[in-house]
Scaffold this motif. Structure first.
Motif, PDB file in Angstrom:
ATOM      1  N   MET A 101      -7.147   0.075  -2.313  1.00 52.64           N
ATOM      2  CA  MET A 101      -6.708  -0.709  -1.152  1.00 52.64           C
ATOM      3  C   MET A 101      -6.928  -2.188  -1.453  1.00 52.64           C
ATOM      4  SD  MET A 101      -5.859   1.422   1.300  1.00 52.64           S
ATOM      5  CE  MET A 101      -5.195   2.527   0.136  1.00 52.64           C
TER       6      MET A 101
ATOM      7  N   SER B 179     -11.469   6.784  10.580  1.00 49.97           N
ATOM      8  CA  SER B 179     -11.606   8.143  10.052  1.00 49.97           C
ATOM      9  C   SER B 179     -11.235   9.186  11.103  1.00 49.97           C
ATOM     10  CB  SER B 179     -13.046   8.378   9.575  1.00 49.97           C
ATOM     11  OG  SER B 179     -13.352   7.483   8.521  1.00 49.97           O
TER      12      SER B 179
ATOM     13  N   GLY C 233     -14.780   1.648  10.257  1.00 42.66           N
ATOM     14  CA  GLY C 233     -14.244   2.798   9.517  1.00 42.66           C
ATOM     15  C   GLY C 233     -14.454   4.128  10.222  1.00 42.66           C
TER      16      GLY C 233
ATOM     17  N   PRO D 282     -11.578  -0.694  -1.646  1.00 32.52           N
ATOM     18  CA  PRO D 282     -11.009  -2.034  -1.882  1.00 32.52           C
ATOM     19  C   PRO D 282     -10.995  -2.325  -3.383  1.00 32.52           C
ATOM     20  CG  PRO D 282     -13.168  -2.191  -0.793  1.00 32.52           C
ATOM     21  CD  PRO D 282     -12.839  -0.748  -0.901  1.00 32.52           C
TER      22      PRO D 282
ATOM     23  N   LEU E 241     -14.801   0.154   3.117  1.00 27.38           N
ATOM     24  CA  LEU E 241     -14.210  -1.140   3.452  1.00 27.38           C
ATOM     25  C   LEU E 241     -14.944  -2.255   2.728  1.00 27.38           C
ATOM     26  CD1 LEU E 241     -13.743  -0.730   7.322  1.00 27.38           C
ATOM     27  CD2 LEU E 241     -12.331   0.148   5.484  1.00 27.38           C
TER      28      LEU E 241
ATOM     29  N   THR F 113       0.564   3.819  -3.122  1.00 29.75           N
ATOM     30  CA  THR F 113      -0.205   5.060  -2.928  1.00 29.75           C
ATOM     31  C   THR F 113       0.647   6.303  -2.672  1.00 29.75           C
ATOM     32  OG1 THR F 113      -0.485   4.700  -0.538  1.00 29.75           O
ATOM     33  CG2 THR F 113      -2.222   3.831  -1.991  1.00 29.75           C
TER      34      THR F 113
ATOM     35  N   ALA G  83      -8.604  -4.109   8.315  1.00 26.83           N
ATOM     36  CA  ALA G  83      -8.553  -2.968   7.397  1.00 26.83           C
ATOM     37  C   ALA G  83      -7.976  -1.689   8.028  1.00 26.83           C
ATOM     38  CB  ALA G  83      -9.932  -2.714   6.800  1.00 26.83           C
TER      39      ALA G  83
ATOM     40  N   TYR H  52      -5.521   0.832   6.084  1.00 32.44           N
ATOM     41  CA  TYR H  52      -6.120   2.065   5.550  1.00 32.44           C
ATOM     42  C   TYR H  52      -5.554   3.339   6.178  1.00 32.44           C
ATOM     43  CZ  TYR H  52      -9.964  -0.066   2.837  1.00 32.44           C
ATOM     44  OH  TYR H  52     -10.718  -0.721   1.907  1.00 32.44           O
TER      45      TYR H  52
ATOM     46  N   LEU I  72     -10.793   5.829  -0.325  1.00 30.01           N
ATOM     47  CA  LEU I  72      -9.948   4.645  -0.143  1.00 30.01           C
ATOM     48  C   LEU I  72     -10.882   3.469  -0.398  1.00 30.01           C
ATOM     49  CD1 LEU I  72      -8.796   6.959   1.905  1.00 30.01           C
ATOM     50  CD2 LEU I  72      -7.421   5.096   2.771  1.00 30.01           C
TER      51      LEU I  72
ATOM     52  N   SER J 158     -13.498   6.315   3.758  1.00 30.36           N
ATOM     53  CA  SER J 158     -12.860   5.003   3.932  1.00 30.36           C
ATOM     54  C   SER J 158     -13.910   3.940   3.661  1.00 30.36           C
ATOM     55  CB  SER J 158     -12.319   4.842   5.356  1.00 30.36           C
ATOM     56  OG  SER J 158     -11.189   5.661   5.529  1.00 30.36           O
TER      57      SER J 158
ATOM     58  N   VAL K 140       0.842  -1.197   0.000  1.00 29.53           N
ATOM     59  CA  VAL K 140       0.000   0.000   0.000  1.00 29.53           C
ATOM     60  C   VAL K 140       0.883   1.256   0.000  1.00 29.53           C
ATOM     61  CG1 VAL K 140      -1.621   1.336   1.411  1.00 29.53           C
ATOM     62  CG2 VAL K 140      -2.076  -1.068   0.927  1.00 29.53           C
TER      63      VAL K 140
ATOM     64  N   TYR L 259     -12.518  -6.848   7.096  1.00 28.23           N
ATOM     65  CA  TYR L 259     -12.683  -5.547   7.758  1.00 28.23           C
ATOM     66  C   TYR L 259     -11.918  -5.478   9.082  1.00 28.23           C
ATOM     67  CZ  TYR L 259     -15.764  -7.301  11.425  1.00 28.23           C
ATOM     68  OH  TYR L 259     -16.242  -7.956  12.529  1.00 28.23           O
TER      69      TYR L 259
END
Ligand code: M6R
Length: 360
Positions: free
Chosen positions: A316, A230, A226, A299, A272, A201, A324, A328, A297, A270, A197, A321
């Protein structure tokens, strides 16, 4: 030393695969077993922490509550008084503090201990104050973190909390041995995934940071696990780039915050690979309808579904999850870092902040 990196923060972001590997290698089964037994004996679990450690606690809470159905409550350390009356003999308190010296968390630990709770510390510093005053300790092995912004200590805290949740799961029969083993295998893959990642990224995030550096405010939205993810992304941007950033559950937009959104307002989603992906699509659309500047972001398996709606797509891996957040958070750390640099600030030494807060 910074080993060739311009700042400790960037070095520490890049060190995360290694920090997680060291944490996995340093897992002491005996220590975990004692902690699992203490939790099995208690009625209720409180998780306390400040700042980033609080966000790690919320991720752990999500696992203990939604995966295992345990009675878990997570609070910001300085707000411990709310729960003083609700804690009894034998309840457990998980105190998360990378430094092990944060006064707010230490004060809460002392108060809950006096109430008869058993304290489990999760810390990155051996024999620091909070571990010393706790009944049990689980250590992260991130190595010293110099940058004021917590990065590798966060992802290693998440690693320890996820393993703890899985071990409690198998001990209570909520997870089968097979489920436990395959989840542990997945955790073993995190360092490699995280490295990919970063490689995939970083360039894109750096380009995005030029744009971000001109903004005054941003939203970070997610659902489920998420949400705390966040919150951590938003804290990073606020703390080192001095851009107002707010995180809230994506479903709340229409209950107030979307009033602020106008053309080009940045929103970081985000998304997921979980039960919330369809609802997230609706939330992205409602921001698109206001011409927001949308960073997603996503998947890889949903990229086709979301790309059209996004101004920037950060791809991603499609992963469980439960792991994740560890993956993330990395592009969000990089976004905060490069945005701070683009604005001319030193990310290692944000104004008004100290690495460890030892006064109440
Ligand atoms: O050492 P601790 O984990 O107890 O520190 C808690 C917070 O002060 C800390 O996480 C702070 O929020 C970070 N600087 C955020 O990047």
């Amino acid at each position: 030393s910074k080993e060739g990196y311009p700042h400790f923060m960037l070095k520490e972001i890049h060190e995360q695969p290694l920090a997680i590997n060291s944490t996995l290698a340093g897992i002491e089964e005996g220590a975990f077993n004692k902690v699992v037994n203490a939790i099995l004996d208690s009625r209720k679990i409180l998780i306390i922490g400040a700042g980033t450690s609080y966000h790690a606690g919320l991720v752990g809470d999500y696992l203990l509550t939604s995966m295992l159905g345990l009675d878990t409550h997570t609070l910001i350390s300085s707000e411990y008084r709310k729960y003083l009356n609700a804690v009894n003999d034998g309840d457990t308190v998980i105190a998360i503090s990378q430094s092990g010296e944060t006064i707010d968390t230490l004060v809460a630990v002392r108060a809950f201990k006096e109430r008869g709770a058993k304290i489990i510390a999760i810390s990155n510093v051996i024999d620091s104050a909070i571990p010393r005053e706790s009944n049990y300790v689980l250590y992260t092995r991130a190595g010293p973190e110099i940058g004021v912004a917590a990065t590798k200590t966060f992802t290693t805290q998440l690693t320890v909390l996820t393993i703890l949740a899985l071990k409690i799961g198998v001990a209570t029969g909520k997870l089968t041995t097979n489920e436990y083993r395959s989840a542990m295998d997945m955790i073993g893959k995190i360092p490699g995934l995280l490295q990919n990642v970063i490689t995939k990224t970083e360039g894109k995030v750096k380009a995005l940071s030029e744009h971000m550096s001109k903004k005054q405010s941003a939203y970070y939205l997610g659902r489920g696990i998420g949400v705390p993810l966040s919150m951590e992304g938003a804290l990073k941007l606020k703390e080192i780039a001095y851009i107002h950033a707010e995180a809230y559950p994506a479903g709340e937009s229409k209950h107030g915050p979307i009033a602020l959104v106008e053309e080009n307002y940045p929103v970081v989603f985000s998304i997921l690979d979980d039960d919330n992906a369809d609802a997230m699509l609706g939330n992205v659309m409602e921001m698109k309808a206001r011409d927001a500047y949308i960073i997603g972001l996503v998947p890889d398996k949903y990229v086709g579904k979301f790309r059209e709606l996004l101004n920037v797509t950060l791809e991603m891996p499609s992963i469980d999850y439960r792991v994740a957040p560890v993956i993330y958070i990395v592009p969000m750390q990089l976004l905060a870092y490069y945005t701070a640099v683009a604005r001319g600030y030193d990310p290692d030494k944000p104004r008004n902040l100290a690495k460890t807060v030892t006064v109440e």
